[in-house]
Design an enzyme around this catalytic site. Structure first.
Site, PDB file in Angstrom:
ATOM      1  N   VAL A  97       0.993  -1.118  -0.544  1.00 38.54           N
ATOM      2  CA  VAL A  97      -0.101   0.104  -0.168  1.00 38.54           C
ATOM      3  C   VAL A  97       0.756   1.401   0.229  1.00 38.54           C
ATOM      4  O   VAL A  97       1.466   1.229   0.958  1.00 38.54           O
ATOM      5  CB  VAL A  97      -0.888   0.426   1.391  1.00 38.54           C
ATOM      6  CG1 VAL A  97      -1.995   1.658   0.979  1.00 38.54           C
ATOM      7  CG2 VAL A  97      -1.611  -0.907   1.139  1.00 38.54           C
ATOM      8  N   HIS A 101       3.322   3.639   6.245  1.00 35.81           N
ATOM      9  CA  HIS A 101       2.144   3.685   7.019  1.00 35.81           C
ATOM     10  C   HIS A 101       3.646   2.047   8.392  1.00 35.81           C
ATOM     11  O   HIS A 101       4.750   2.029   7.772  1.00 35.81           O
ATOM     12  CB  HIS A 101       1.681   2.489   6.616  1.00 35.81           C
ATOM     13  CG  HIS A 101       1.832   1.375   5.870  1.00 35.81           C
ATOM     14  ND1 HIS A 101       1.956   1.556   4.520  1.00 35.81           N
ATOM     15  CD2 HIS A 101       1.896  -0.352   6.036  1.00 35.81           C
ATOM     16  CE1 HIS A 101       2.048   0.515   3.505  1.00 35.81           C
ATOM     17  NE2 HIS A 101       1.652  -0.663   4.527  1.00 35.81           N
TER      18      HIS A 101
HETATM   19  P1  AMP Z   1       3.083  -3.501   3.323  1.00 32.54           P
HETATM   20  O1  AMP Z   1       3.137  -4.400   2.759  1.00 32.54           O
HETATM   21  O2  AMP Z   1       3.750  -2.854   4.533  1.00 32.54           O
HETATM   22  O3  AMP Z   1       2.506  -2.056   2.030  1.00 32.54           O
HETATM   23  O4  AMP Z   1       1.579  -3.877   4.266  1.00 32.54           O
HETATM   24  C1  AMP Z   1      -0.074  -2.469   4.329  1.00 32.54           C
HETATM   25  C2  AMP Z   1      -1.046  -3.799   5.447  1.00 32.54           C
HETATM   26  O5  AMP Z   1      -1.625  -3.030   5.321  1.00 32.54           O
HETATM   27  C3  AMP Z   1      -1.057  -5.130   4.860  1.00 32.54           C
HETATM   28  O6  AMP Z   1      -0.027  -5.804   6.295  1.00 32.54           O
HETATM   29  C4  AMP Z   1      -2.127  -5.375   4.948  1.00 32.54           C
HETATM   30  O7  AMP Z   1      -3.283  -6.288   5.320  1.00 32.54           O
HETATM   31  C5  AMP Z   1      -3.071  -3.698   5.252  1.00 32.54           C
HETATM   32  N1  AMP Z   1      -3.901  -3.647   4.837  1.00 32.54           N
HETATM   33  C6  AMP Z   1      -4.445  -3.573   3.865  1.00 32.54           C
HETATM   34  N2  AMP Z   1      -5.741  -2.915   3.445  1.00 32.54           N
HETATM   35  C7  AMP Z   1      -6.063  -2.753   4.480  1.00 32.54           C
HETATM   36  C8  AMP Z   1      -7.176  -2.562   4.950  1.00 32.54           C
HETATM   37  N3  AMP Z   1      -8.508  -2.084   4.367  1.00 32.54           N
HETATM   38  N4  AMP Z   1      -7.677  -2.364   6.543  1.00 32.54           N
HETATM   39  C9  AMP Z   1      -6.717  -2.432   7.078  1.00 32.54           C
HETATM   40  N5  AMP Z   1      -5.126  -3.076   6.696  1.00 32.54           N
HETATM   41  C10 AMP Z   1      -5.087  -3.413   5.330  1.00 32.54           C
END
Ligand code: AMP
Length: 116
Positions: A97, A101
């Site tokens: 994403v 974060h």
């Molecule tokens: P990354 O791989 O560091 O980009 O982590 C993205 C994180 O966002 C993953 O752990 C996903 O499970 C989490 N994620 C994606 N969509 C959502 C959502 N709608 N609500 C909560 N977490 C999410």
């Protein structure tokens, strides 16, 4: 301009999320696919795609993310048992994403930092 992700909708409460903290600078919510007993994401309200796009004006927000992380760890009762903070940046780190974060992981003994 960077493209918005689903996280912008969470910040604006346009889609459901389990938000545990929100203020002017940051939003924190439970990860939808938890990788540990406690897995919370802490994000700036400002859209910054990756750590590479961070600017000097973001310094206070980045510092605030750490302070909020420590407060949430305490709130979750994992401050003494321990926790890990992770920021993934781009492909090799597996970033999915593109809205900066920080993962807050804990509530159990965590594995090694890097699985090879
Ligand atoms: P990354 O791989 O560091 O980009 O982590 C993205 C994180 O966002 C993953 O752990 C996903 O499970 C989490 N994620 C994606 N969509 C959502 C959502 N709608 N609500 C909560 N977490 C999410």
């Amino acid at each position: 301009m960077a493209e918005e992700t689903i996280f912008s909708k969470i910040i604006r409460h346009e889609i459901p999320a389990d938000i545990v903290f929100q203020d002017q600078r940051v939003t924190a919510f439970r990860d939808i696919s938890p990788q540990a007993a406690t897995h919370i994401l802490i994000i700036p309200n400002k859209l910054i795609p990756t750590l590479n796009e961070v600017e000097a004006e973001d310094e206070a927000t980045l510092g605030h993310m750490l302070i909020v992380a420590a407060q949430i760890a305490k709130q979750e009762g994992i401050d003494e048992s321990g926790y890990r903070l992770i920021i993934n940046c781009n492909r090799d780190a597996g970033q999915e994403v593109f809205h900066l974060h920080m993962h807050l992981l804990g509530g159990e003994t965590l594995g090694k930092l890097v699985n090879k």
